[in-house]
Write a protein that holds these residues in place. Structure first.
Motif, PDB file in Angstrom:
ATOM      1  N   ILE A 208     118.561-120.016  38.023  1.00  0.00           N
ATOM      2  CA  ILE A 208     119.138-120.987  38.704  1.00  0.00           C
ATOM      3  C   ILE A 208     120.807-121.738  39.021  1.00  0.00           C
ATOM      4  N   ASP A 209     121.397-121.654  39.302  1.00  0.00           N
ATOM      5  CA  ASP A 209     122.451-122.167  40.194  1.00  0.00           C
ATOM      6  C   ASP A 209     122.241-123.567  40.233  1.00  0.00           C
ATOM      7  N   ALA A 210     122.291-124.946  39.154  1.00  0.00           N
ATOM      8  CA  ALA A 210     123.090-126.291  39.108  1.00  0.00           C
ATOM      9  C   ALA A 210     123.259-126.686  39.815  1.00  0.00           C
ATOM     10  N   GLY A 211     124.709-125.790  39.587  1.00  0.00           N
ATOM     11  CA  GLY A 211     125.953-126.525  39.855  1.00  0.00           C
ATOM     12  C   GLY A 211     125.949-126.358  42.369  1.00  0.00           C
ATOM     13  N   GLU A 212     124.924-125.427  42.300  1.00  0.00           N
ATOM     14  CA  GLU A 212     124.392-124.865  44.162  1.00  0.00           C
ATOM     15  C   GLU A 212     123.472-126.445  44.108  1.00  0.00           C
ATOM     16  N   ILE A 213     122.845-126.671  43.406  1.00  0.00           N
ATOM     17  CA  ILE A 213     121.858-127.665  43.649  1.00  0.00           C
ATOM     18  C   ILE A 213     122.578-128.490  44.098  1.00  0.00           C
ATOM     19  N   ALA A 214     123.113-129.249  42.951  1.00  0.00           N
ATOM     20  CA  ALA A 214     123.827-130.468  42.713  1.00  0.00           C
ATOM     21  C   ALA A 214     124.946-130.338  44.064  1.00  0.00           C
ATOM     22  N   ARG A 215     125.695-129.844  44.085  1.00  0.00           N
ATOM     23  CA  ARG A 215     126.259-129.875  45.814  1.00  0.00           C
ATOM     24  C   ARG A 215     125.073-129.903  47.191  1.00  0.00           C
ATOM     25  N   LEU A 216     124.575-129.250  47.041  1.00  0.00           N
ATOM     26  CA  LEU A 216     123.637-129.142  47.959  1.00  0.00           C
ATOM     27  C   LEU A 216     122.538-130.452  48.365  1.00  0.00           C
ATOM     28  N   ARG A 217     122.954-130.943  46.710  1.00  0.00           N
ATOM     29  CA  ARG A 217     122.160-132.417  47.632  1.00  0.00           C
ATOM     30  C   ARG A 217     122.840-133.656  47.970  1.00  0.00           C
ATOM     31  N   GLN A 218     124.003-133.437  47.403  1.00  0.00           N
ATOM     32  CA  GLN A 218     125.047-134.343  47.966  1.00  0.00           C
ATOM     33  C   GLN A 218     125.608-134.434  49.432  1.00  0.00           C
ATOM     34  N   ASP A 219     125.232-132.615  49.842  1.00  0.00           N
ATOM     35  CA  ASP A 219     125.520-132.311  51.754  1.00  0.00           C
ATOM     36  C   ASP A 219     124.525-132.937  51.746  1.00  0.00           C
ATOM     37  N   GLY A 220     123.530-134.119  51.262  1.00  0.00           N
ATOM     38  CA  GLY A 220     121.970-134.376  51.691  1.00  0.00           C
ATOM     39  C   GLY A 220     121.061-133.602  52.599  1.00  0.00           C
ATOM     40  N   LEU A 221     121.416-132.983  51.723  1.00  0.00           N
ATOM     41  CA  LEU A 221     120.227-132.030  51.450  1.00  0.00           C
ATOM     42  C   LEU A 221     119.048-132.587  50.820  1.00  0.00           C
TER      43      LEU A 221
END
Length: 192
Positions: free
Chosen positions: A150-163
């Motif tokens: 699981i790419d934790a960085g991608e999760i954090a980025r998507l969360r910052q994008d409002g998802l």
């Protein structure tokens, strides 16, 4: 005593897909087996062993199930005893081509029980050695385990994008719980 229509049925098994069944198959043919079922699956459990189940359902009184060694049939005493009990209840003998096992004789039964104990012991020792090796490698800084899936960085980025967590999970094809864990690890419990 075998019946006139009694047959020898062979069972061959290896644990991994990169292992080959050729040696076992040839030994079972030499032993007189006309039907041989084969599979590439672990022997530490009987779960999911479809070819073994087919044979167990198919054999009839007077038949003989033949393997090259008992560890091809089972790696635990409990599983082996269950298989032998089921075969005995059907009037089916068990023989091994490389070991003096023939459940139609008292000596063969006793030898089978002894080998089963040693096969389970060997499996336990192998597991202990593996865990010791991993511990040593970790202590030496050589072993770091498998790479995160699981790419934790991608999760954090998507969360910052409002998802939200459900949307992130769906987009990345992972479980929502994995998203929550990654967010909690990244920013603490407040992030989730």
């Amino acid at each position: 005593m075998s019946q006139p229509d009694a047959r020898l049925y062979g069972y061959a098994r290896v644990s991994t897909t990169d292992q080959h069944l050729t040696v076992q198959r040839e030994a079972l043919i030499r032993a007189g087996c006309t039907t041989i079922r084969e599979e590439k699956i672990t022997g530490t459990t009987t779960e999911g062993r479809k070819e073994l189940r087919i044979l167990m359902d198919f054999v009839r009184s007077g038949d003989t199930l033949v393997v090259t060694r008992i560890d091809r049939l089972a790696r635990s005493v409990g599983d082996l005893q269950d298989i032998v009990r089921e075969l005995k209840a059907k009037g089916v003998a068990l023989k091994a081509t490389e070991q003096p096992i023939d459940t139609s004789t008292a000596a063969g039964k006793a030898f089978l029980d002894m080998l089963a104990v040693f096969a389970e012991f060997e499996t336990s020792l192998r597991q202990e050695r593996q865990l010791e090796g991993i511990a040593k490698a970790k202590a030496a800084g050589v072993y770091r385990g498998r790479k995160p899936s699981i790419d934790a960085g991608e999760i954090a980025r998507l969360r910052q994008d409002g998802l939200g967590p459900s949307e992130i999970a769906k987009k990345l094809g992972i479980a929502r719980a994995s998203v929550y864990r990654a967010l909690a690890a990244d920013d603490g419990p407040a992030a989730a």
